[in-house]
Design a protein around this motif. Structure first.
Motif, short mmCIF file in Angstrom:
data_model
loop_
_atom_site.label_atom_id
_atom_site.label_comp_id
_atom_site.label_asym_id
_atom_site.label_seq_id
_atom_site.Cartn_x
_atom_site.Cartn_y
_atom_site.Cartn_z
N PRO A 179 0.83 -1.06 0.14
CA PRO A 179 -0.05 0.00 0.28
C PRO A 179 0.93 1.26 0.13
CG PRO A 179 0.13 -1.18 2.25
CD PRO A 179 0.52 -1.96 1.36
N THR A 180 0.15 2.50 -0.33
CA THR A 180 0.86 3.64 -0.54
C THR A 180 1.37 4.12 1.08
OG1 THR A 180 -1.06 4.94 -0.13
CG2 THR A 180 -0.31 4.54 -2.21
N SER A 181 0.97 3.63 2.04
CA SER A 181 1.35 3.77 3.29
C SER A 181 2.97 3.53 3.43
CB SER A 181 0.41 3.36 4.39
OG SER A 181 0.57 1.91 4.14
N SER A 182 3.37 2.35 2.55
CA SER A 182 4.64 1.83 3.07
C SER A 182 5.68 2.85 2.28
CB SER A 182 4.80 0.64 2.16
OG SER A 182 4.89 0.69 0.67
N ALA A 183 5.33 3.89 1.53
CA ALA A 183 6.25 4.90 1.13
C ALA A 183 6.90 5.58 2.26
CB ALA A 183 5.76 5.93 0.29
N GLY A 184 6.72 5.41 3.66
CA GLY A 184 7.15 6.05 4.55
C GLY A 184 8.26 5.18 5.22
N SER A 185 8.41 4.12 4.69
CA SER A 185 9.12 2.84 5.26
C SER A 185 10.69 2.97 4.63
CB SER A 185 8.76 1.60 5.24
OG SER A 185 9.45 0.44 5.48
N PRO A 186 11.74 3.22 5.28
CA PRO A 186 13.10 3.28 5.05
C PRO A 186 13.33 1.88 4.33
CG PRO A 186 13.09 4.50 6.69
CD PRO A 186 11.75 3.96 6.77
N GLU A 187 12.80 0.81 5.02
CA GLU A 187 13.17 -0.60 4.79
C GLU A 187 12.56 -0.95 3.22
OE1 GLU A 187 14.92 -2.98 5.95
OE2 GLU A 187 15.64 -1.73 7.39
N VAL A 188 11.39 -0.34 2.98
CA VAL A 188 11.00 -0.85 1.71
C VAL A 188 11.66 -0.08 0.76
CG1 VAL A 188 8.87 -0.48 0.16
CG2 VAL A 188 8.55 -1.04 2.57
N HIS A 189 12.22 1.16 0.81
CA HIS A 189 13.01 1.61 -0.22
C HIS A 189 14.40 1.03 -0.44
CE1 HIS A 189 10.45 5.05 -1.14
NE2 HIS A 189 10.13 5.28 -0.05
N LEU A 190 14.82 0.55 0.83
CA LEU A 190 16.07 -0.28 0.74
C LEU A 190 16.11 -1.47 -0.11
CD1 LEU A 190 17.30 0.25 4.22
CD2 LEU A 190 18.66 1.13 2.18
N ARG A 191 14.99 -2.00 0.08
CA ARG A 191 14.71 -3.53 -0.58
C ARG A 191 14.57 -3.08 -2.09
NH1 ARG A 191 14.48 -4.80 4.25
NH2 ARG A 191 13.96 -7.10 4.81
N ARG A 192 13.85 -2.28 -2.42
CA ARG A 192 13.87 -1.82 -3.79
C ARG A 192 15.16 -1.41 -4.34
NH1 ARG A 192 8.53 1.48 -2.67
NH2 ARG A 192 6.90 0.10 -3.44
N ALA A 193 15.92 -0.63 -3.60
CA ALA A 193 17.16 -0.10 -4.12
C ALA A 193 18.04 -1.54 -4.56
CB ALA A 193 17.82 0.59 -3.15
N ASP A 194 18.10 -2.21 -3.53
CA ASP A 194 18.77 -3.61 -3.72
C ASP A 194 18.31 -4.25 -5.02
OD1 ASP A 194 20.57 -5.94 -2.80
OD2 ASP A 194 18.59 -6.77 -2.52
N LEU A 195 17.09 -4.44 -5.22
CA LEU A 195 16.58 -5.08 -6.37
C LEU A 195 17.04 -4.53 -7.63
CD1 LEU A 195 13.19 -6.34 -4.91
CD2 LEU A 195 14.99 -7.77 -5.83
N TYR A 196 16.95 -3.21 -7.44
CA TYR A 196 17.23 -2.41 -8.99
C TYR A 196 18.77 -2.72 -9.10
CZ TYR A 196 12.85 0.12 -8.65
OH TYR A 196 11.46 0.42 -8.60
N MET A 197 19.79 -2.58 -8.13
CA MET A 197 21.04 -2.94 -8.37
C MET A 197 21.00 -4.12 -9.02
SD MET A 197 22.71 -0.22 -7.48
CE MET A 197 24.30 -0.98 -7.50
N ARG A 198 20.38 -5.37 -8.43
CA ARG A 198 20.71 -6.58 -8.90
C ARG A 198 20.20 -6.73 -10.29
NH1 ARG A 198 21.04 -10.76 -4.97
NH2 ARG A 198 21.04 -9.96 -2.68
N LEU A 199 19.20 -5.99 -10.84
CA LEU A 199 18.66 -5.85 -12.23
C LEU A 199 19.23 -4.82 -12.84
CD1 LEU A 199 14.87 -6.03 -11.14
CD2 LEU A 199 16.03 -7.81 -12.28
N GLY A 200 20.52 -4.25 -12.34
CA GLY A 200 21.21 -3.51 -13.16
C GLY A 200 20.48 -2.07 -13.29
N ARG A 201 19.57 -1.72 -12.58
CA ARG A 201 18.78 -0.34 -13.04
C ARG A 201 19.38 0.57 -11.85
NH1 ARG A 201 12.58 -2.30 -12.82
NH2 ARG A 201 12.22 -0.34 -12.62
N ILE A 202 20.47 1.18 -12.21
CA ILE A 202 21.43 1.98 -11.45
C ILE A 202 20.58 3.15 -11.03
CG2 ILE A 202 23.60 2.94 -11.01
CD1 ILE A 202 23.75 0.01 -11.09
#
Length: 659
Positions: free
Chosen positions: A513-536
């Motif tokens: 849900p959009t409420s997760s936008a305030g969670s640093p952990e959610v953004h960190l997981r997204r960042a890690d996945l983007y790195m793995r997928l080469g989406r720098i």
């Protein structure tokens, strides 16, 4: 023994003190005593331990050991009958504290209010237990007994306070209906408790011979749990009247502590080393929890920030400098070094040599706990007055650290269960995940209102050791009936990553849900996945989103360093990695990335240092050995060391492939 650096050490504990609150007050000239300490010494963050529960942490500070070694595992413990609970006692500690070591070494200590320290130990010197500020201090509160009358007479009772004492905290006190609103009484209790501890400490410092004075104040933590929600800026859900009436409490609490600090410092001399610290911080900004979760054990601890404060000044200590890399386990070894005593080789931390103008030499002994002889501890079988326990238990309930179960027997079972869970968290957070799993499994088998919380911890431990199917099994059982939907989604995403399904993991995060936008952990997981997928670039945006939410997030700074390395902007990578280790020194990946950046910039010696620290923190890090092999072969021309690290790299790589 090594040379003694300081004639005396004054160790001051401010529970939950946080630079995020202190720094603006220092800048405004509102904490002059602390400013003077910082100007003539060093300051920095102090990394806490897991779980961030104060009696466990203050015992780690005093012993230099983690909780699995020192034995303090909860706020409470079952009583001798097993049918009720009482506050955790100092007699449950299984490792020697600093004052026991000093006793064995012929030195004298004053210990005032340390948590937990009841009943007072018969040390060489004086001890005032953490029950001193209760309404009716029980027998055993003061050692030696001949000091009891004079010290008890110094206590400041709540009824001795007037409105004038409360007005600095509550400028609009006259508008508050104190019969209907209990909050002013909570402020008064914090003032009286602190004033009582301060009076005992200053009296003992003035009238006794001492090598160490250790004094602990709990009011900043207590005021934080009661009033941080009203601290500026105003949070959603806080009424205008509450904000107006209670917005000054936190600032006034810090300024009150600064006044007491000024008197403590006035009773020291140039040969006294002063260490002021907190066991953890306290969220004071937009990351403040909107409410304390009652479905999490010791839910009030969710308000604790993982960085406490450290300020240190005295003989041999650098002046007006920042110090990085400090943690709670460094404090006891530092105190021993200052007093010219050897450090236990079994202590996980080392003296804070980076705080000194010249790194002091220090000796070690195998273990202080194994040294025989009188150490000022209690004889076997010592116990406290059970009636005195009740008041302290109810205070812990009021702060949100414990819940009273439906019966005494249930409370005792819950205390034992939570202590086992806390022990598991200690093992888990110190890299001993395999040892944590049996404890997680045992608490999950018991009936508890926290079973879904326990299940999450067990599933994460299974994932950490590669037991993917076991982790999935636990998640499937509790997924449909959980109070932690975001945490479960993050775990499911991590499980997909472990199975190599990065797109599926990203889809799970996208469904939040959009409420997760305030969670640093959610953004960190997204960042890690983007790195793995080469989406720098997407990864970079996600790391920056984390830092916008939490400017002290070390993992996000490390991510920024990785992104900069990918962009070949090595100076930016080095700067970001340094920001990461400044906030969390025990962070091997950040040291590794700093090493990569330094070598790319042509600083082989600095890269060597960074990779060496990385391996000290994580000895099995194969890639760090590979980079060191390259440095020694191509830059420093040390073929023997190059071969040694290359062999280590090959062995670790082979072992990893076999696993």
């Amino acid at each position: 023994m090594p040379d003694r650096i300081a004639n005396r050490v004054l160790l001051i504990g401010w529970d939950a003190a946080d630079w995020k609150v202190i720094s603006p007050l220092l800048d405004a000239g509102k904490m002059p005593a602390l400013a003077s300490l910082v100007e003539r010494g060093v300051m920095g963050n102090l990394a806490t331990l897991e779980p961030p529960f104060s009696p466990m942490l203050w015992t780690s500070i005093a012993t230099g050991h983690t909780a699995d070694r020192h034995g303090i595992l909860h706020f409470v413990q079952p009583d001798e009958t097993g049918t009720g609970i009482r506050p955790v006692l100092g007699t449950s500690r299984t490792a020697k504290a600093l004052w026991n070591v000093l006793h064995q070494s012929g030195m004298r200590s004053n210990v005032v209010g340390w948590w937990p320290s009841h009943p007072a130990e018969p040390i060489r010197g004086a001890m005032v237990s953490n029950f001193f500020q209760t309404e009716t201090p029980p027998p055993g509160t003061v050692h030696p007994p001949d000091l009891e009358d004079v010290l008890l007479d110094l206590r400041v009772g709540v009824k001795e306070l007037t409105g004038n004492h409360l007005v600095p905290f509550l400028p609009d006190l006259a508008e508050i209906d104190q019969i209907q609103d209990p909050r002013p009484l909570a402020v008064a209790r914090a003032i009286s408790d602190s004033a009582s501890i301060h009076a005992a400490a200053t009296y003992l410092m003035e009238t006794t011979d001492w090598d160490l004075t250790a004094v602990y104040f709990d009011a900043i933590d207590h005021l934080g749990h009661g009033f941080m929600r009203y601290h500026p800026p105003q949070l959603p859900g806080v009424t205008d009247d509450d904000f107006r009436l209670y917005r000054h409490v936190i600032e006034a609490g810090y300024r009150f502590h600064d006044m007491m600090l000024g008197q403590l410092l006035a009773q020291t001399d140039d040969d006294t080393a002063v260490i002021l610290l907190s066991d953890h911080g306290f969220y004071s900004d937009h990351l403040r929890p909107r409410e304390v979760p009652r479905h999490v054990p010791a839910g009030a601890a969710t308000e604790h920030r993982p960085f406490g404060v450290l300020a240190m000044a005295g003989p041999g200590i650098r002046r007006d400098q920042r110090v990085n890399g400090a943690g709670l386990l460094n404090i006891a070894p530092t105190v021993l070094t200052l007093l010219g005593l050897p450090v236990g080789a079994d202590m996980p931390g080392a003296p804070l040599v980076q705080a000194f103008e010249t790194p002091p030499p220090f000796e070690t002994i195998p273990s202080w706990d194994d040294r025989e002889g009188a150490d000022g501890s209690h004889p076997e079988g010592a116990r406290a007055d059970p009636w005195s326990d009740l008041e302290a238990v109810h205070q812990l309930v009021g702060l949100g650290y414990i819940d009273l179960e439906t019966s005494d027997a249930d409370a005792a079972a819950a205390a034992a269960r939570d202590a086992s869970f806390n022990l598991a968290r200690v093992y888990d957070s110190t890299g001993r995940v395999e040892q944590s799993i049996p404890h997680y499994e045992s608490v999950l088998e018991a009936e508890s209102p926290h079973r879904d919380y326990y299940a999450l911890a067990l599933a994460r431990a299974y994932l950490a050791v590669g037991r993917i199917e076991d982790a999935l099994r636990v998640v499937e059982v509790y997924d449909g009936d959980t109070r932690f939907p975001i945490e479960v989604a993050l775990l499911r995403s991590d499980l997909e990553v472990a199975r190599g399904s990065h797109d599926a993991a990203l889809d799970i995060l996208a469904s939040l849900p959009t409420s997760s936008a305030g969670s640093p952990e959610v953004h960190l997981r997204r960042a890690d996945l983007y790195m793995r997928l080469g989406r720098i670039e997407d990864a970079s945006d996600a790391f920056e989103a984390v830092l916008a939410l939490d400017p002290d997030n070390a993992r996000a700074y490390n991510g920024r360093a990785v992104v900069a390395i990918q962009r070949k902007d090595y100076q930016a990578a080095a700067d970001a990695a340094l920001e990461a280790v400044a906030r969390l020194y025990h962070f091997p990946l950040a040291h590794f990335h700093y090493g990569v950046a330094m070598l790319r910039l042509g600083w082989a010696d600095r890269a060597e240092d960074a990779f060496t620290v990385c391996l000290q923190q994580r000895p099995g890090f194969a890639l760090a050995h590979r980079w060191l092999a390259r440095i020694y072969k191509d830059y420093l021309r040390q073929p023997h060391d190059a071969k040694r690290h290359w062999r280590a790299y090959e062995q670790l790589s082979t072992s990893s492939d076999e696993e």
